[in-house]
Design an enzyme around this catalytic site. Structure first.
Site, short mmCIF file in Angstrom:
data_model
loop_
_atom_site.label_atom_id
_atom_site.label_comp_id
_atom_site.label_asym_id
_atom_site.label_seq_id
_atom_site.Cartn_x
_atom_site.Cartn_y
_atom_site.Cartn_z
N ASP A 78 0.82 -1.22 0.00
CA ASP A 78 0.00 0.00 0.00
C ASP A 78 0.85 1.26 0.00
O ASP A 78 2.04 1.24 0.31
CB ASP A 78 -0.93 0.01 1.22
CG ASP A 78 -0.17 0.07 2.54
OD1 ASP A 78 0.82 -0.66 2.68
OD2 ASP A 78 -0.55 0.87 3.42
N GLU A 139 0.07 -1.20 5.51
CA GLU A 139 1.14 -0.89 6.46
C GLU A 139 1.04 0.56 6.92
O GLU A 139 1.30 0.89 8.07
CB GLU A 139 2.51 -1.14 5.80
CG GLU A 139 3.70 -1.10 6.75
CD GLU A 139 4.38 0.26 6.85
OE1 GLU A 139 5.31 0.38 7.67
OE2 GLU A 139 3.98 1.21 6.16
ZN LIG Z 1 6.98 2.01 3.91
#
Ligand SMILES: [Zn+2]
Length: 382
Positions: A78, A139
């Site tokens: 992401d 993340e």
């Molecule tokens: Zn990163």
């Protein structure tokens, strides 16, 4: 040995695929296809369902040609916003965006490097140990993919994450972090007609925050108030205010201390307002403290460090252990008994529209990772 042209093309292709947090389906499909074509055993877990995202984490396993303990390779799929419609520009060996979006080198430089290294291994039939590639979702919004990873699908106990700047550094120390939420409950009243009937929650929170030492507390401890929300209109004494913040430290005792100081500042501001009136018990404070992630502290003699250092030495490069103030997927893996050294790919100015990465740095990172995998297969530096 690294195919520079292909690495650049892979990177360009990946950054063109929108993949802001929770919307990783399109990039996951491409990655699964590429990994499957390399004859990996590719699976996805149910993290996407758990976090309300489009898709889960990818776990791709490559059988070793030699018998050594498996090694994990991690990156996240992401990106942050503004991350839609990225158009990469390669000029004088440096990738950047057109200037209105991030580039997405964080962490697609890592995805591209890992794929390139795996292709090189396959094409050249290079001996390698068992490799477990874990590409996580979300993340950037609190390590959600890693936190919801199905760890039963992973058997490695060590490896590398590629998610930092310096290709000649391996991050071995990262802090623990606490996430704090405070809500001050005051009392609403008409600000013009009956202000004396009100208790201004914003003012109480303001006093609490003004009383805190924020920012850098010492070389390994920081804290921040990042979000404040409250009030309905300028003519209403605000009844509620909600404040969110965090504290981080490499030392648990210091983390507890700075967290307690923040809580105490709110308690004091509420108490200083005066005794609550008996009928409604106002003002009062509600607060929660949650462990956001746990520190990593990999010792110098750990194989993650010795592998990275030996690989760099073989390439006539330096490699130093680094400490960071940031948290990453590696913090979550640590909690599950998997030590990940975090290596840089050259990405710069992450989370801004000025983000960039040098192709040379990505090539260097790929060379380093390839050498690490070669050493791993020999059971060296273990
Ligand atoms: Zn990163």
């Amino acid at each position: 040995m690294i195919n520079r042209e292909r690495l650049a093309q892979t990177f360009s292709r990946l950054v063109r695929i929108d993949s802001v947090s929770k919307e990783e389906k399109a990039i996951a499909n491409v990655l699964c296809e590429l990994l499957t074509a390399m004859e990996a055993d590719v699976a996805q877990d149910d993290a996407g369902v758990k976090i309300g995202g489009q898709t889960g984490n990818i776990i791709a396993k490559f059988k070793g040609t030699v018998t050594v303990p498996p090694m994990l390779l991690n990156a996240h799929m992401d990106t942050v916003e503004p991350g839609r419609g990225v158009e990469p520009i390669l000029e004088k060996g440096v990738f950047s965006s057109k200037g209105d979006t991030i580039l997405g080198a964080d962490d697609k430089s890592a995805l591209a490097v890992i794929l390139e290294v795996l292709w090189i291994i396959k094409e050249n039939n290079l001996p390698h140990g068992p490799l477990e590639v874990v590409f996580t979702v979300s993340e950037e919004i609190g390590l959600l993919g890693a936190k919801n990873l199905n760890f039963d699908m992973v058997s490695a106990t060590y490896g590398f994450a590629l998610d930092a700047t310096d290709p000649q550094g391996v991050v071995t120390r990262a802090p623990s972090a606490n996430y704090l939420v405070f809500t001050v409950h005051g009392k609403a009243a008409h600000a013009g007609a009956r202000p004396e009937n009100g208790i201004n929650a914003i003012q109480i929170a303001g006093k609490a925050i003004a009383d805190m030492k924020l920012g850098r507390i010492d070389h390994e401890t920081t804290c921040n108030i990042g979000i404040i929300e409250g009030g309905l209109a300028i003519n209403i004494v605000p009844e509620h205010v909600r404040v969110e913040g965090e504290a981080r430290s490499h030392d648990e005792d210091k983390l507890n201390k700075v967290t307690k100081d923040m809580v105490d500042a709110f308690k004091k501001a509420v108490a200083d307002h005066g005794a609550p009136s008996s009928d409604d018990n106002l003002p009062f404070l509600e607060f929660t403290v949650e462990k956001e992630f746990t520190r990593t502290n990999i010792p110098e003699n750990h194989r993650v460090v010795t592998l990275a250092k030996q690989a760099a030495a073989n390439l006539n490069r330096n490699m130093s252990c680094k400490s960071t103030g940031g948290g990453a997927d590696a913090n979550v893996f640590t909690q599950h008994g998997i030590d990940l050294g975090v290596i840089g790919t050259g990405m710069m100015d992450m989370h801004t529209v000025k983000e960039s990465v040098k192709l040379d740095d990505m090539v260097a990172t790929a060379e380093l990772l390839l050498e690490i995998i070669r050493l791993h297969a020999q059971g060296k530096a273990a």
